[in-house]
Scaffold this motif. Structure first.
Motif, PDB file in Angstrom:
ATOM      1  N   GLN B 270       0.865  -1.163   0.037  1.00  0.00           N
ATOM      2  CA  GLN B 270      -0.152  -0.021  -0.081  1.00  0.00           C
ATOM      3  C   GLN B 270       0.924   1.341   0.064  1.00  0.00           C
ATOM      4  OE1 GLN B 270      -2.451  -1.340   3.367  1.00  0.00           O
ATOM      5  NE2 GLN B 270      -4.112  -1.332   1.854  1.00  0.00           N
ATOM      6  N   GLU B 271       0.396   2.194  -0.599  1.00  0.00           N
ATOM      7  CA  GLU B 271       1.063   3.647  -0.816  1.00  0.00           C
ATOM      8  C   GLU B 271       1.408   4.244   0.283  1.00  0.00           C
ATOM      9  OE1 GLU B 271      -0.051   6.584  -3.818  1.00  0.00           O
ATOM     10  OE2 GLU B 271       1.785   6.038  -4.804  1.00  0.00           O
ATOM     11  N   GLN B 272       0.496   4.379   1.240  1.00  0.00           N
ATOM     12  CA  GLN B 272       0.497   5.550   2.378  1.00  0.00           C
ATOM     13  C   GLN B 272       1.475   4.974   3.565  1.00  0.00           C
ATOM     14  OE1 GLN B 272      -2.317   4.128   1.153  1.00  0.00           O
ATOM     15  NE2 GLN B 272      -2.931   5.887  -0.329  1.00  0.00           N
ATOM     16  N   SER B 273       1.426   3.525   3.703  1.00  0.00           N
ATOM     17  CA  SER B 273       2.382   3.183   4.784  1.00  0.00           C
ATOM     18  C   SER B 273       2.964   1.882   4.446  1.00  0.00           C
ATOM     19  CB  SER B 273       1.663   3.344   5.976  1.00  0.00           C
ATOM     20  OG  SER B 273       0.617   2.317   5.843  1.00  0.00           O
ATOM     21  N   ALA B 274       3.783   1.358   5.161  1.00  0.00           N
ATOM     22  CA  ALA B 274       4.543   0.168   4.817  1.00  0.00           C
ATOM     23  C   ALA B 274       4.883  -0.668   6.208  1.00  0.00           C
ATOM     24  CB  ALA B 274       5.700   0.410   3.815  1.00  0.00           C
ATOM     25  N   VAL B 275       4.800  -1.870   6.021  1.00  0.00           N
ATOM     26  CA  VAL B 275       5.023  -2.759   7.107  1.00  0.00           C
ATOM     27  C   VAL B 275       6.271  -3.426   7.253  1.00  0.00           C
ATOM     28  CG1 VAL B 275       4.113  -4.756   8.555  1.00  0.00           C
ATOM     29  CG2 VAL B 275       2.681  -2.964   7.507  1.00  0.00           C
ATOM     30  N   TYR B 276       7.004  -3.812   8.500  1.00  0.00           N
ATOM     31  CA  TYR B 276       8.148  -4.737   8.543  1.00  0.00           C
ATOM     32  C   TYR B 276       7.839  -5.396   9.880  1.00  0.00           C
ATOM     33  CZ  TYR B 276      10.627  -1.648  11.263  1.00  0.00           C
ATOM     34  OH  TYR B 276      11.159  -0.476  12.250  1.00  0.00           O
ATOM     35  N   HIS B 277       8.710  -6.538  10.015  1.00  0.00           N
ATOM     36  CA  HIS B 277       8.366  -7.230  11.308  1.00  0.00           C
ATOM     37  C   HIS B 277       9.694  -7.463  12.014  1.00  0.00           C
ATOM     38  CE1 HIS B 277       4.442  -8.312   9.435  1.00  0.00           C
ATOM     39  NE2 HIS B 277       4.126  -8.241  10.740  1.00  0.00           N
ATOM     40  N   GLU B 278       9.779  -7.250  13.159  1.00  0.00           N
ATOM     41  CA  GLU B 278      11.108  -7.410  14.057  1.00  0.00           C
ATOM     42  C   GLU B 278      11.042  -8.457  14.866  1.00  0.00           C
ATOM     43  OE1 GLU B 278      11.879  -4.017  16.591  1.00  0.00           O
ATOM     44  OE2 GLU B 278      12.369  -2.598  14.677  1.00  0.00           O
ATOM     45  N   LEU B 294       6.652 -12.555  21.041  1.00  0.00           N
ATOM     46  CA  LEU B 294       5.960 -12.555  19.773  1.00  0.00           C
ATOM     47  C   LEU B 294       6.808 -11.652  18.823  1.00  0.00           C
ATOM     48  CD1 LEU B 294       2.284 -13.394  20.148  1.00  0.00           C
ATOM     49  CD2 LEU B 294       4.049 -15.168  19.637  1.00  0.00           C
ATOM     50  N   PRO B 295       6.951 -11.907  17.274  1.00  0.00           N
ATOM     51  CA  PRO B 295       7.387 -10.772  16.550  1.00  0.00           C
ATOM     52  C   PRO B 295       6.614  -9.355  16.542  1.00  0.00           C
ATOM     53  CG  PRO B 295       6.924 -12.828  15.353  1.00  0.00           C
ATOM     54  CD  PRO B 295       6.172 -13.074  16.695  1.00  0.00           C
ATOM     55  N   SER B 296       7.052  -8.577  16.412  1.00  0.00           N
ATOM     56  CA  SER B 296       6.270  -7.073  16.454  1.00  0.00           C
ATOM     57  C   SER B 296       6.125  -6.621  15.073  1.00  0.00           C
ATOM     58  CB  SER B 296       7.155  -6.132  17.445  1.00  0.00           C
ATOM     59  OG  SER B 296       8.403  -5.910  17.127  1.00  0.00           O
ATOM     60  N   GLU B 297       5.097  -6.016  14.785  1.00  0.00           N
ATOM     61  CA  GLU B 297       4.797  -5.613  13.395  1.00  0.00           C
ATOM     62  C   GLU B 297       5.072  -3.927  13.506  1.00  0.00           C
ATOM     63  OE1 GLU B 297       1.442  -6.659  11.008  1.00  0.00           O
ATOM     64  OE2 GLU B 297       0.738  -4.448  11.336  1.00  0.00           O
ATOM     65  N   HIS B 298       5.879  -3.354  12.661  1.00  0.00           N
ATOM     66  CA  HIS B 298       6.157  -1.926  12.538  1.00  0.00           C
ATOM     67  C   HIS B 298       5.389  -1.443  11.532  1.00  0.00           C
ATOM     68  CE1 HIS B 298       8.819  -2.135  15.981  1.00  0.00           C
ATOM     69  NE2 HIS B 298       8.987  -3.376  15.771  1.00  0.00           N
ATOM     70  N   VAL B 299       4.559  -0.441  11.406  1.00  0.00           N
ATOM     71  CA  VAL B 299       4.015   0.391  10.395  1.00  0.00           C
ATOM     72  C   VAL B 299       4.674   1.738  10.146  1.00  0.00           C
ATOM     73  CG1 VAL B 299       1.760   1.154   9.317  1.00  0.00           C
ATOM     74  CG2 VAL B 299       1.955  -0.843  10.880  1.00  0.00           C
ATOM     75  N   VAL B 300       5.074   2.080   8.989  1.00  0.00           N
ATOM     76  CA  VAL B 300       5.752   3.289   8.640  1.00  0.00           C
ATOM     77  C   VAL B 300       5.122   4.283   7.732  1.00  0.00           C
ATOM     78  CG1 VAL B 300       7.923   4.454   8.007  1.00  0.00           C
ATOM     79  CG2 VAL B 300       8.103   2.139   9.266  1.00  0.00           C
ATOM     80  N   ALA B 301       4.463   5.170   8.108  1.00  0.00           N
ATOM     81  CA  ALA B 301       3.795   6.077   7.280  1.00  0.00           C
ATOM     82  C   ALA B 301       4.590   6.771   6.371  1.00  0.00           C
ATOM     83  CB  ALA B 301       2.785   7.077   7.985  1.00  0.00           C
ATOM     84  N   THR B 302       4.393   7.363   5.182  1.00  0.00           N
ATOM     85  CA  THR B 302       5.253   8.058   4.332  1.00  0.00           C
ATOM     86  C   THR B 302       4.636   9.352   3.952  1.00  0.00           C
ATOM     87  OG1 THR B 302       6.676   8.044   2.573  1.00  0.00           O
ATOM     88  CG2 THR B 302       4.605   6.706   2.229  1.00  0.00           C
ATOM     89  N   ASP B 303       5.183  10.545   3.926  1.00  0.00           N
ATOM     90  CA  ASP B 303       4.532  11.712   3.640  1.00  0.00           C
ATOM     91  C   ASP B 303       4.362  11.654   2.041  1.00  0.00           C
ATOM     92  OD1 ASP B 303       7.222  11.676   3.026  1.00  0.00           O
ATOM     93  OD2 ASP B 303       7.522  13.861   3.506  1.00  0.00           O
ATOM     94  N   LEU B 304       5.109  10.862   1.218  1.00  0.00           N
ATOM     95  CA  LEU B 304       4.860  11.005  -0.042  1.00  0.00           C
ATOM     96  C   LEU B 304       5.266   9.662  -0.420  1.00  0.00           C
ATOM     97  CD1 LEU B 304       6.967  14.143  -1.406  1.00  0.00           C
ATOM     98  CD2 LEU B 304       4.799  14.007  -1.624  1.00  0.00           C
ATOM     99  N   PRO B 305       4.931   9.164  -1.733  1.00  0.00           N
ATOM    100  CA  PRO B 305       5.037   7.711  -2.302  1.00  0.00           C
ATOM    101  C   PRO B 305       6.906   7.654  -2.473  1.00  0.00           C
ATOM    102  CG  PRO B 305       3.414   8.822  -3.489  1.00  0.00           C
ATOM    103  CD  PRO B 305       3.903   9.833  -2.734  1.00  0.00           C
TER     104      PRO B 305
END
Lengths: 361, 361
Positions: B270-278, B294-305
Motif C-alpha cells: 500500500q502506498e500510504q504506509s509500509a510494514v516490516y516485522h522485528e 512474539l514478533p512485532s509489526e512496525h508500520v511506517v507512514a510516508t509523507d510521499l510515495p
C-alpha cells in the motif's frame, strides 16, 4: 473400539525427552511404561518430575528398557553417535522405534538401522514434530493447488537459535564425539526436511554448500548453508542453519501463481494454533504504486500439540501393525533417508571445499 | 527560502515513466519541462495522459531534450542497452542524471557514465525507489542496533513477478538487444541492492550463481539465483530473482540477537504506509512448547510515495550543487557501482558454469 495404548520406553533423560514424555501422556493412544538412564537416580527423578504414570519403571541402564517385555516401542533421544548401537538393538528386540533427529551420522549408519527395523517388522519414525501439525497439512494443500499456487519454483528455509548460556561450551550438539554433525544435523535437518516436503520429497540433482561455514575448535559445524537444485523445471532451494543466530524458523515457497510464508515452522510461536501466510496471484496495482490482493493470514488450530500428534500418529501406525499383522508404513523411513542423503551431501560439499555434489539415486 | 524546483526532462515514454512523472509532480522541489520520444505524437500523448504542466514541451527526439537549455536534469528510463549512449551524452550536456536500473550492461559501461558525470559535475542517482521509503531508514536503524539485532549473519532476498500476458514474448526486458541482463538486471538488481544495503555496502568476497537458471530462446535470463559470501564474520546471503514466479519481494535479515522480515520491499503493498516485522531476542519458551516474545509489526507512514521521495532527494542534492557550487554527492554512484559489480559477478558465474567468482576491489 478404543485402541490399546502403545506402551513406550524412553532411552535417556535428554531435555527434549521432557517435551516428548508430556506428548506421550497427552496422546490418547500411548502411555509410558519405562525410562532408562545410565544413572538410576536420574531416571527415578525424571519420571517423578515429568508426571509419569505411577506404574512406570525407572531403570539404571538402556538395556533394561529394551529387555522389558512390557515395552512395545522406544523413543531414543540419545546423542546421534549412539543412535546406530541403540536403534539397531531396539529393533532387534522388536521395539518400534521413534528416533530423534538427526537419525544417524550418515546414510550408511541409517541403512543399518532401517534394515534392522525391516527385519524385525517394527515401525520407524523420526521425531520431526512439525510434520504432524495440522498447519503442515493445510500448507501442503495450498502448495498442491494449481490455481492458487501453481508450479513450485523456489524454496528458502532457515532454522537457527543461539541456545542457553554455556550451550557452545558444553551442549552435546557441539561435541564431536556425540553429535558430529553440529548445526547441520540439528537445525539443518529441519531446513532440509522443509525443502523436501515442499518438493514432494523429490531429491535434487545438485547440492552445493555455501562458503565460510562456522566451526568450533573441535571442528563441529556451528553454522552453514547450501543450495539445492533440480534440473527438471529448474527448481531451486537454499537454506541457512545456525547455532549463532537468533531464533529463526522460516519457510518461503514460491510458485508460479502464489507463494507461502511461515515464520515458526519448527515450533509454532504458540501451542494452540499456528499461522501461515498465502499470496495468491499477487500483482502490481495500476501504475505499480501498490500490490493486490493483500496476503492472507491463515490460523490453524490444533487439537493437541504437534509432538503429541506425532506420538499419536506413531502409536496409531503401530496399532495397525499389532492388530492386522501388517508391514510397517514405509513413508517415514523413506523421508528420513532422503533427508539424511541431503545432510550427507551438504557435509561432503563442505569437506571438499564447497564443490557441487551430485545426488545419485 | 523555498527551493527553485528542479526542471526535469524525460527520455522516452516507458511505462515506468508514468509512475516517475507522477512522482515529479508530487515532489515539491521538481517539475517537468520536457519529454522526448522517437515519435513526437507519442510524446504529446504521454504528456497529456500523465498530467504534465501545460508549459511542458514534447519533442520527437531524445537529443532535443538534451539540447533544451531549460532542462536541468534528465530521467532516463530507456532500455539498458541505450544507457551508455544517452547517459554519457546527457552528462556531457551538463544534465543531472536520474538513471533507471540496471544502470548499465556491465561495470565497464557504468564507469564511462560515471566518469562523464564526474567530469561535468552533475549528480548521478539510480532510480531504485525503495531506498527512499522512510521504512528503509527505520529498518536500517533496527539492523544497526547492537542490543536488539546484534551482528548480521545472513540475508535472503527475493524479487520475482510474472508480468502481464505477452511479457515473455515482447517486453524489452527479455529482448537481448535491449536488456541483455533479463531478470538478473531487472529483479536481481533489487535483491543485490537489498543484500548490500543490509551489509552496509560491504562487498562480499565470493559470489556463486545457483545451477539451472532459466533462459528464453534468445539466451536472456528469466530466473536465477546466487549466494554471496563474506570471509570476515562468515556472513552469507542468497537471492532468487525471476520473471516466472508470482510477485514476491522479500528481505529476511538474521542477526545474533534479532531478525528482520519484510515482504514488499520493492513496492509496498500500500502506498500510504509500509510494514516490516522485528524479532528481538526470540527464545523458546519453557519446555520448548512455544516461543517468546512474539514478533512485532512496525508500520511506517510516508509523507510521499517512495518514488516522489526519490525525486525530492535527487532534486535536493542538485539544489545544493546549484546553490553552493559543490561537488555531487558520491554515495549514490558508489552504491550503484557496487550493485553492478555483483550483477556482473553473477553473470560471470552463470557464464562459466556456476563457479565461484572472487570479487577483487
Amino acid at each position: 473400539m478404543a485402541e490399546t495404548p502403545l506402551r513406550f520406553g524412553i532411552l535417556g533423560c535428554a531435555n527434549i525427552a521432557r517435551k516428548v514424555s508430556r506428548a506421550m501422556i497427552l496422546s490418547p493412544n500411548s502411555t509410558i511404561v519405562a525410562i532408562g538412564s545410565r544413572s538410576l537416580e536420574k531416571a527415578v527423578e525424571f519420571a517423578k518430575e515429568n508426571g509419569f504414570p505411577a506404574s512406570a519403571k525407572a531403570y539404571g541402564s538402556y538395556d533394561a528398557v529394551l529387555d522389558d517385555p512390557e515395552v512395545e516401542a522406544v523413543y531414543i533421544p540419545l546423542p546421534t553417535s549412539l543412535h546406530l548401537k541403540w536403534a539397531v538393538l531396539a529393533a532387534q528386540k522388536k521395539k518400534h522405534l521413534l528416533l530423534d533427529k538427526p537419525v544417524a551420522l550418515n546414510v550408511k549408519e541409517l541403512d543399518l538401522i532401517l534394515e534392522a527395523c525391516e527385519s524385525s517388522g517394527v515401525q520407524f519414525m523420526d521425531a520431526t514434530m512439525w510434520m504432524h501439525h495440522p498447519r503442515t497439512v493445510k500448507m501442503k494443500e495450498f502448495l498442491s493447488d494449481p490455481q492458487r499456487f501453481g508450479l513450485l519454483k523456489a524454496v528458502h528455509s532457515v532454522f537457527s537459535y543461539t541456545g542457553e548460556p554455556g550451550f557452545l561450551e558444553k551442549d552435546i550438539r557441539v561435541n564431536p564425539e556425540l553429535d558430529a554433525l553440529g548445526a547441520l544435523g540439528d537445525t539443518g535437518w529441519y531446513c532440509i526436511r522443509a525443502i523436501l516436503w515442499a518438493n514432494n520429497y523429490e531429491l535434487p540433482n545438485t547440492i552445493t554448500a555455501l562458503p565460510y561455514p562456522e566451526f568450533n575448535k573441535a571442528g563441529v559445524i556451528l553454522s552453514c548453508g547450501a543450495s539445492l537444485s533440480w534440473e527438471e523445471n529448474h527448481k531451486t532451494a537454499t537454506f541457512y542453519c545456525s547455532f549463532l543466530t537468533n531464533l529463526s524458523m522460516d519457510i518461503t515457497v514460491l510458485g508460479t501463481e502464489g507463494s507461502l510464508r511461515v515464520q515458526d515452522f519448527v515450533i509454532p510461536f504458540q501451542e494452540q494454533s499456528a499461522v501461515y501466510h498465502e499470496n495468491v496471484n499477487l500483482k502490481f496495482a495500476h501504475l505499480s504504486i501498490g500490490c493486490e490482493p493483500l496476503p492472507s493470514e491463515h490460523v490453524v488450530a490444533t487439537d493437541l500439540p504437534q509432538e503429541a500428534r506425532m506420538v499419536r500418529e506413531f502409536s496409531s501406525l503401530v496399532g495397525v501393525i499389532k492388530r492386522e499383522g501388517s508391514k510397517p508404513e514405509k513413508k517415514w523411513p523413506i523421508i528420513s533417508r532422503k533427508t539424511q542423503i541431503i545432510v550427507d551431501a551438504v557435509k561432503e560439499s563442505i569437506d571438499k571445499g564447497f564443490v557441487p555434489v551430485e545426488i545419485v539415486y
